[in-house]
Design a protein around this motif. Structure first.
Motif, short mmCIF file in Angstrom:
data_model
loop_
_atom_site.label_atom_id
_atom_site.label_comp_id
_atom_site.label_asym_id
_atom_site.label_seq_id
_atom_site.Cartn_x
_atom_site.Cartn_y
_atom_site.Cartn_z
N LEU A 293 0.84 -1.20 0.00
CA LEU A 293 0.00 0.00 0.00
C LEU A 293 0.87 1.25 0.00
O LEU A 293 0.54 2.25 -0.65
N GLU A 294 1.96 1.19 0.72
CA GLU A 294 2.90 2.32 0.73
C GLU A 294 3.50 2.51 -0.66
O GLU A 294 3.62 3.64 -1.15
N ARG A 295 3.82 1.42 -1.31
CA ARG A 295 4.45 1.48 -2.63
C ARG A 295 3.48 2.00 -3.69
O ARG A 295 3.86 2.81 -4.54
N ASP A 296 2.24 1.53 -3.66
CA ASP A 296 1.29 1.82 -4.74
C ASP A 296 0.32 2.95 -4.45
O ASP A 296 -0.43 3.35 -5.33
N LYS A 299 2.90 6.46 -0.98
CA LYS A 299 4.11 7.15 -1.41
C LYS A 299 3.80 8.30 -2.35
O LYS A 299 4.53 9.29 -2.40
N PHE A 300 2.69 8.18 -3.08
CA PHE A 300 2.32 9.21 -4.05
C PHE A 300 1.34 10.21 -3.46
O PHE A 300 1.37 11.39 -3.81
N MET A 301 0.51 9.76 -2.55
CA MET A 301 -0.45 10.67 -1.92
C MET A 301 0.23 11.53 -0.87
O MET A 301 -0.07 12.73 -0.75
N PHE A 302 1.14 10.95 -0.10
CA PHE A 302 1.77 11.67 1.01
C PHE A 302 3.28 11.48 0.99
O PHE A 302 3.85 10.83 1.88
N PRO A 303 3.95 12.06 -0.02
CA PRO A 303 5.41 11.93 -0.09
C PRO A 303 6.11 12.68 1.03
O PRO A 303 7.27 12.43 1.33
N HIS A 304 5.39 13.64 1.65
CA HIS A 304 5.93 14.44 2.74
C HIS A 304 4.79 14.77 3.69
O HIS A 304 3.62 14.77 3.30
N TRP A 305 5.13 15.05 4.94
CA TRP A 305 4.08 15.32 5.92
C TRP A 305 3.23 16.53 5.52
O TRP A 305 2.05 16.61 5.86
N SER A 306 3.83 17.45 4.76
CA SER A 306 3.08 18.63 4.33
C SER A 306 1.94 18.26 3.38
O SER A 306 0.90 18.92 3.36
N ALA A 307 2.13 17.19 2.61
CA ALA A 307 1.08 16.73 1.71
C ALA A 307 -0.13 16.24 2.50
O ALA A 307 -1.28 16.48 2.13
#
Length: 421
Positions: A293-296, A299-307
């Motif tokens: 889930l992190e890979r797919d 990682k794209f929705m929340f690449p950083h805490w600011s996202a």
């Protein structure tokens, strides 16, 4: 007909729905373009051959059967699990191949166009349950046209049993929210078709329960009509789920199908990742599927805490405008995906979460712009924010178009490989 044109009704209809019509044309044109690429290139991608052979074999079982589905000359008999697997996928396509006198492989390829055409009205009907704003509906269809999917969890590009299970679930959910007086009759048709298309449709039932919970919390009231309709749907779904157990015991469609082994096989069905590879890379512990889930997704929705902070702020904007239904279905799917990570193959649940993410992104855009127009008084600041939004959306569209083309050329590529290699 002359009176219809004379009265200007057609022109009025087109003018009132011009953006939705444009979005529909874009959806069909873009998806058909991708299908053309996929059928000429993507079918040769590593890992796809075994899946294709399986689907063609299912179609062939109907095409070569004089009575369509009750032949004893093959393995597709009611006393075997394989008879129920993909039943509502192989029966219409096998019948089509028989009627048109084409090969099962040709029917398999033709199905990509047929499924895409069927998906579009379902998506429009589904989106309209959240808003009657025609411009928002058009924006949502445009965003959903950009969703493609991936070789792991499938999506709109891979028109196979899981695709139809998703399509039928969206239709079923829309029937629950709609005021259609014939919803029970439609449910009687949709539910068995969903269950016997792909068993992931059974697991989607948990999302219906979670939706009722989240919607009640967000709206601060209990919608008894929705709850009663959901209870009726779950009852029919349960009956459809256990019905095959009368013919064949110890299969994923019977009560014993809830075992860990059967569940793993069901969710894995159709994946291009082998069992050995999955067990080697899956994370240990209570949630072994979380790494996928992190890979797919994450990682794209929340690449950083600011996202995550921005995403939360946008959710609050939707709550401010009382968009509780879209928030509730997204939250229900999100929680379902998280809890599905108790299984290695949790990534298969992304077949629903990803398109809902695109849908909620459309709502973010629409209500975000509305919020800025209403709350930001400074013309300079408002223009600056709108510029950022336009640039962000341009990048969003570009990356999705690029990814879709590349994936349909080489099916087994992932988002991670494309953007982070």
């Amino acid at each position: 007909m002359n009176n219809y044109f004379k009265n200007g009704q057609l022109r009025l209809f087109i003018n009132e729905n011009k953006w939705l019509i444009a979005a529909i044309f874009f959806f069909i044109a873009w998806k058909f373009f991708l299908i053309g690429i996929f059928l000429s290139n993507g079918l040769n991608a590593p890992g796809s051959a075994d899946d294709i052979a399986s689907y063609v074999r299912h179609i062939e079982s109907v095409k070569n059967c004089p009575s369509f589905i009750f032949c004893s000359t093959d393995n597709f008999t009611p006393n075997r699990y394989v008879f129920w697997e993909h039943l509502t996928y192989r029966l219409p396509l096998g019948s089509l191949a028989k009627i048109l006198d084409i090969t099962s492989y040709q029917a398999f390829k033709l199905n990509f166009y047929i499924g895409t055409i069927l998906l579009l009205p379902v998506l429009v009907y589904f989106v309209k349950q959240f808003s009657d704003n025609k411009n928002l509906t058009a924006l949502a269809i445009f965003f959903l046209a950009l969703f493609n999917g991936a070789g792991t969890y499938h999506g709109f590009f891979w028109v196979v049993p899981s695709f139809f299970a998703l399509l039928l679930f969206l239709l079923l959910f829309a029937l629950i929210l709609d005021d259609n007086k014939h919803w029970k009759i439609f449910s009687l048709l949709v539910i068995p078709a969903m269950v016997y298309s792909h068993t992931i449709g059974v697991y989607f039932s948990f999302i219906l329960i979670a939706f009722c919970f989240f919607y009640s919390i967000l709206s601060k009231r209990i919608e008894w009509t929705i709850i009663k309709k959901t209870a009726f749907v779950l009852f029919l779904l349960f009956l459809s789920y256990i019905a095959p157990s009368m013919f064949y015991k110890n299969n994923p469609y019977g009560p014993s199908g809830l075992s860990k082994e059967s569940t793993a096989q069901i969710i894995k069905n159709g994946s291009h990742i082998s069992q050995d590879k999955m067990e080697n890379v899956a994370s240990p512990g209570i949630f072994p599927g979380m790494i996928f889930l992190e890979r797919d997704y994450f990682k794209f929705m929340f690449p950083h805490w600011s996202a995550a902070a921005i995403f939360s702020m946008l959710l609050l904007i939707l709550a401010y405008y009382k968009q509780y239904k879209i928030l509730a279905i997204f939250s229900a799917s999100f929680i379902f995906t998280i809890f599905s990570s108790v299984n290695y193959y949790a990534f298969r649940s992304l077949i629903l979460l990803w398109p809902l993410t695109y849908l909620i992104a459309a709502f973010f855009t629409f209500y975000g712009v509305k919020f800025i127009q209403e709350k930001i008084k400074s013309p300079v600041l408002r223009k600056f924010i709108f510029t950022i939004i336009v640039l962000s959306l341009s990048l969003f569209v570009f990356f999705n178009l690029r990814y879709s083309v590349i994936l349909n050329q080489k099916q087994n590529i992932s988002l991670n490989e494309l953007f982070f290699r």
